[in-house]
Design an enzyme around this catalytic site. Structure first.
Site, PDB file in Angstrom:
ATOM      1  N   CYS A   8       0.854  -1.184   0.000  1.00  0.00           N
ATOM      2  CA  CYS A   8       0.000   0.000   0.000  1.00  0.00           C
ATOM      3  C   CYS A   8       0.891   1.234   0.000  1.00  0.00           C
ATOM      4  O   CYS A   8       2.102   1.122  -0.187  1.00  0.00           O
ATOM      5  CB  CYS A   8      -0.984  -0.012   1.179  1.00  0.00           C
ATOM      6  N   ASN A  11       2.454   1.507   4.215  1.00  0.00           N
ATOM      7  CA  ASN A  11       2.759   0.276   4.947  1.00  0.00           C
ATOM      8  C   ASN A  11       2.521   0.411   6.446  1.00  0.00           C
ATOM      9  O   ASN A  11       3.221  -0.155   7.269  1.00  0.00           O
ATOM     10  CB  ASN A  11       4.194  -0.196   4.663  1.00  0.00           C
ATOM     11  N   CYS A  13      -1.190   0.793   7.367  1.00  0.00           N
ATOM     12  CA  CYS A  13      -2.611   0.466   7.525  1.00  0.00           C
ATOM     13  C   CYS A  13      -2.999  -0.774   6.707  1.00  0.00           C
ATOM     14  O   CYS A  13      -3.008  -1.883   7.223  1.00  0.00           O
ATOM     15  CB  CYS A  13      -3.509   1.649   7.128  1.00  0.00           C
ATOM     16  N   ARG A  14      -3.306  -0.565   5.430  1.00  0.00           N
ATOM     17  CA  ARG A  14      -3.888  -1.645   4.621  1.00  0.00           C
ATOM     18  C   ARG A  14      -2.953  -2.833   4.405  1.00  0.00           C
ATOM     19  O   ARG A  14      -3.365  -3.975   4.588  1.00  0.00           O
ATOM     20  CB  ARG A  14      -4.361  -1.110   3.271  1.00  0.00           C
ATOM     21  N   SER A  15      -1.717  -2.583   3.967  1.00  0.00           N
ATOM     22  CA  SER A  15      -0.850  -3.738   3.667  1.00  0.00           C
ATOM     23  C   SER A  15      -0.462  -4.515   4.919  1.00  0.00           C
ATOM     24  O   SER A  15      -0.424  -5.750   4.862  1.00  0.00           O
ATOM     25  CB  SER A  15       0.364  -3.341   2.826  1.00  0.00           C
ATOM     26  N   ASP A 127      -8.466   3.556   1.677  1.00  0.00           N
ATOM     27  CA  ASP A 127      -7.417   3.811   2.662  1.00  0.00           C
ATOM     28  C   ASP A 127      -8.047   4.388   3.930  1.00  0.00           C
ATOM     29  O   ASP A 127      -8.538   5.523   3.925  1.00  0.00           O
ATOM     30  CB  ASP A 127      -6.399   4.790   2.079  1.00  0.00           C
TER      31      ASP A 127
END
Length: 158
Positions: A8, A11, A13-15, A127
């Site tokens: 993401c 690096n 939050c999402r990933s 996000d």
């Protein structure tokens, strides 16, 4: 061994959510030894003097709500060598995919994919840094990771 890198923007939050959700799904399927799973950023915004920031507290809390730890995870940046290191390079949104192509110098082997494509969707994972909706992000990441694992099982990669 199947090597997966979730990517993401920062690096934090999402990933990392995807990394640790996938590790949890793999562990629950007794397949941990068949995988190497990590995550990275397309930007260096969350990395200072070579040290990455930890997972954003609301993302860490969302994982903890589901009994998943991300202890010790710090942001790292995607680099060109990652293309040869991983079998799957999985972005969270269209901007990530564009940046991954740029950083990795293209995708000659077809390794770059958007996470929700495994679940049959072309849409992005929003996000939560901007939306504040960590529930929606977690649900989308979980759906994508479950579909990815099911795809790998169906392709008899395991």
């Amino acid at each position: 061994m199947i090597k997966i890198l979730f990517v993401c923007h920062g690096n934090i939050c999402r990933s990392p959510i995807a990394e640790f959700v996938m590790k949890d799904l793999v562990a629950k399927s007794n397949l941990t030894s068949a995988f190497y799973i990590a995550s990275a950023a397309t930007s260096s915004e969350e990395i200072w003097n070579g040290v990455g920031n930890p997972v954003y507290p609301p993302a860490k809390s969302k994982l903890a709500e589901h009994g998943i730890s991300c202890a010790g995870k710090r942001a790292i940046q995607l680099n060109r060598a990652d293309y040869d290191k991983y079998d799957y390079l999985i972005g969270m949104d269209s901007a990530n995919i564009r940046n991954m192509h740029r950083i990795l110098g293209g995708d000659p082997e077809g390794k770059i994919t958007k996470l929700l494509s495994f679940a049959g969707y072309d849409r992005d994972i929003a996000d939560p840094w901007y939306t504040g909706n960590f529930d929606e992000t977690y649900r989308d990441v979980l759906e994508g990771c479950q579909a990815l694992l099911n795809t790998l099982k169906a392709e008899q990669r395991l």
